[in-house]
Design a protein around this motif. Structure first.
Motif, PDB file in Angstrom:
ATOM      1  N   GLY A 127      79.926  41.413  61.139  1.00 54.90           N
ATOM      2  CA  GLY A 127      79.752  42.729  61.733  1.00 54.90           C
ATOM      3  C   GLY A 127      78.565  43.457  61.133  1.00 54.90           C
ATOM      4  N   GLU A 128      78.443  43.381  59.820  1.00 59.73           N
ATOM      5  CA  GLU A 128      77.323  44.051  59.146  1.00 59.73           C
ATOM      6  C   GLU A 128      75.993  43.410  59.529  1.00 59.73           C
ATOM      7  OE1 GLU A 128      77.314  46.755  57.497  1.00 59.73           O
ATOM      8  OE2 GLU A 128      79.430  47.094  57.015  1.00 59.73           O
ATOM      9  N   VAL A 129      75.970  42.089  59.649  1.00 60.44           N
ATOM     10  CA  VAL A 129      74.745  41.403  60.070  1.00 60.44           C
ATOM     11  C   VAL A 129      74.391  41.793  61.511  1.00 60.44           C
ATOM     12  CG1 VAL A 129      73.708  39.156  60.583  1.00 60.44           C
ATOM     13  CG2 VAL A 129      75.018  39.473  58.483  1.00 60.44           C
ATOM     14  N   SER A 130      75.407  41.849  62.354  1.00 61.34           N
ATOM     15  CA  SER A 130      75.184  42.224  63.756  1.00 61.34           C
ATOM     16  C   SER A 130      74.618  43.627  63.865  1.00 61.34           C
ATOM     17  CB  SER A 130      76.492  42.123  64.536  1.00 61.34           C
ATOM     18  OG  SER A 130      76.975  40.795  64.561  1.00 61.34           O
ATOM     19  N   LYS A 131      75.102  44.512  63.016  1.00 61.05           N
ATOM     20  CA  LYS A 131      74.599  45.890  63.004  1.00 61.05           C
ATOM     21  C   LYS A 131      73.100  45.909  62.691  1.00 61.05           C
ATOM     22  CE  LYS A 131      75.165  50.313  60.604  1.00 61.05           C
ATOM     23  NZ  LYS A 131      75.893  51.027  59.517  1.00 61.05           N
ATOM     24  N   LEU A 132      72.663  45.043  61.795  1.00 59.10           N
ATOM     25  CA  LEU A 132      71.240  44.952  61.455  1.00 59.10           C
ATOM     26  C   LEU A 132      70.420  44.480  62.655  1.00 59.10           C
ATOM     27  CD1 LEU A 132      71.429  43.366  57.872  1.00 59.10           C
ATOM     28  CD2 LEU A 132      71.031  45.765  58.468  1.00 59.10           C
ATOM     29  N   ALA A 151      86.871  47.286  63.828  1.00 55.94           N
ATOM     30  CA  ALA A 151      86.082  47.714  62.662  1.00 55.94           C
ATOM     31  C   ALA A 151      84.600  47.469  62.906  1.00 55.94           C
ATOM     32  CB  ALA A 151      86.554  46.973  61.408  1.00 55.94           C
ATOM     33  N   VAL A 152      84.280  46.362  63.579  1.00 58.24           N
ATOM     34  CA  VAL A 152      82.876  46.095  63.907  1.00 58.24           C
ATOM     35  C   VAL A 152      82.388  47.097  64.949  1.00 58.24           C
ATOM     36  CG1 VAL A 152      81.235  44.408  64.812  1.00 58.24           C
ATOM     37  CG2 VAL A 152      83.132  43.635  63.378  1.00 58.24           C
ATOM     38  N   ARG A 153      83.219  47.377  65.932  1.00 58.62           N
ATOM     39  CA  ARG A 153      82.857  48.360  66.967  1.00 58.62           C
ATOM     40  C   ARG A 153      82.489  49.695  66.319  1.00 58.62           C
ATOM     41  NH1 ARG A 153      84.046  49.034  72.477  1.00 58.62           N
ATOM     42  NH2 ARG A 153      85.414  47.209  72.504  1.00 58.62           N
ATOM     43  N   GLU A 157      77.257  50.289  72.184  1.00 58.55           N
ATOM     44  CA  GLU A 157      76.465  49.199  71.600  1.00 58.55           C
ATOM     45  C   GLU A 157      77.312  47.972  71.271  1.00 58.55           C
ATOM     46  OE1 GLU A 157      72.751  51.588  69.495  1.00 58.55           O
ATOM     47  OE2 GLU A 157      74.455  50.995  68.255  1.00 58.55           O
ATOM     48  N   PHE A 158      78.620  48.117  71.256  1.00 55.49           N
ATOM     49  CA  PHE A 158      79.530  46.990  71.010  1.00 55.49           C
ATOM     50  C   PHE A 158      80.208  46.633  72.326  1.00 55.49           C
ATOM     51  CE2 PHE A 158      83.614  45.067  70.039  1.00 55.49           C
ATOM     52  CZ  PHE A 158      83.325  44.167  69.019  1.00 55.49           C
ATOM     53  N   ILE A 159      79.935  45.454  72.808  1.00 58.37           N
ATOM     54  CA  ILE A 159      80.488  45.009  74.088  1.00 58.37           C
ATOM     55  C   ILE A 159      81.412  43.823  73.814  1.00 58.37           C
ATOM     56  CG2 ILE A 159      79.946  44.082  76.379  1.00 58.37           C
ATOM     57  CD1 ILE A 159      77.143  45.488  75.970  1.00 58.37           C
ATOM     58  N   GLU A 160      82.706  44.093  73.918  1.00 58.87           N
ATOM     59  CA  GLU A 160      83.691  43.054  73.648  1.00 58.87           C
ATOM     60  C   GLU A 160      83.871  42.196  74.892  1.00 58.87           C
ATOM     61  OE1 GLU A 160      87.821  42.860  71.161  1.00 58.87           O
ATOM     62  OE2 GLU A 160      87.668  44.434  72.662  1.00 58.87           O
ATOM     63  N   ILE A 161      83.627  40.906  74.747  1.00 60.72           N
ATOM     64  CA  ILE A 161      83.746  39.968  75.859  1.00 60.72           C
ATOM     65  C   ILE A 161      84.898  39.019  75.555  1.00 60.72           C
ATOM     66  CG2 ILE A 161      82.598  38.204  77.241  1.00 60.72           C
ATOM     67  CD1 ILE A 161      79.920  39.461  76.362  1.00 60.72           C
TER      68      ILE A 161
END
Length: 201
Positions: free
Chosen positions: A91-96, A118-120, A127-131
């Motif tokens: 999640g933290e890497v994705s945020k970057l 928590a990642v959302r 910006e967070f699209i849950e598929i």
């Protein structure tokens, strides 16, 4: 409890902002979070989508569950605690990646809603699209591309999602892809249509 020395760590603001990076690249950035059972088609779909994004000249990258465990998350097991840490790190890497103006496609079983939520919470709204890559357990077992279900049924793999460890379906994902009913092409188009509708691309 705070770790020793962390009180001396201060966030350093970057000179170039996310909006500027997005403007330069000509599209918004986001996390496309592919979640579902092993064998549902998360990695296949994430890579097929990224190929289409690449062909369109868009900035994207795939973070795959198995690949990440070879490096960044090497050493983590499959206990509930390690699964949680696995998703926290990604999640933290994705945020970057989002801050860098990139569309990041993450293919992880990520079985627990709390961890996905928590990642959302790490990024801005939209910006967070849950598929939810939805596929029946029977269909996943029939596919069993890595032979993992067979091993799990034989007791050779502990804490295997769908067999000896739970999978919590998303309550309200942005996108649901039924991969036991749709082709890869149809599945990718469904996601592209969503990204265009939301003016991400």
């Amino acid at each position: 409890m705070s770790l020793k020395g962390t009180e001396n760590i201060v966030w350093h603001e970057t000179t170039i902002k996310k909006a500027e990076r997005q403007k330069q690249k000509g599209h918004k950035s986001s996390i496309l979070w592919f979640t579902g059972l092993s064998g549902a088609g998360k990695s296949t779909l994430a890579n097929a989508l990224e190929y289409q994004l690449f062909q369109k000249g868009l900035s994207s990258y795939v973070l795959d569950g198995d690949n990440v465990r070879h490096g960044l998350n090497k050493g983590l097991g499959f206990s509930d605690e390690d699964r949680k840490e696995n998703i926290r790190r990604i999640g933290e890497v994705s945020k970057l990646f989002v801050d860098a103006g990139t569309i990041v496609c993450t293919a992880f079983i990520s079985p627990f809603r709390e961890d996905r939520d928590a990642v959302r919470a790490l990024v801005e709204k939209g910006e967070f699209i849950e598929i939810y890559v939805r596929c029946s357990l029977d269909a996943c077992e029939q596919r069993d591309p890595k032979g993992l279900y067979k091993k799990a049924r034989a007791g050779e793999i502990r804490d295997f999602t769908g067999i000896s460890s739970p999978y919590e379906e998303p309550n309200s994902p942005e996108i649901i892809i039924d991969t036991d009913q749709l082709t890869i092409e149809q599945s990718v188009q469904q996601i592209l249509d969503y990204l265009q509708k939301k003016e991400i691309i």
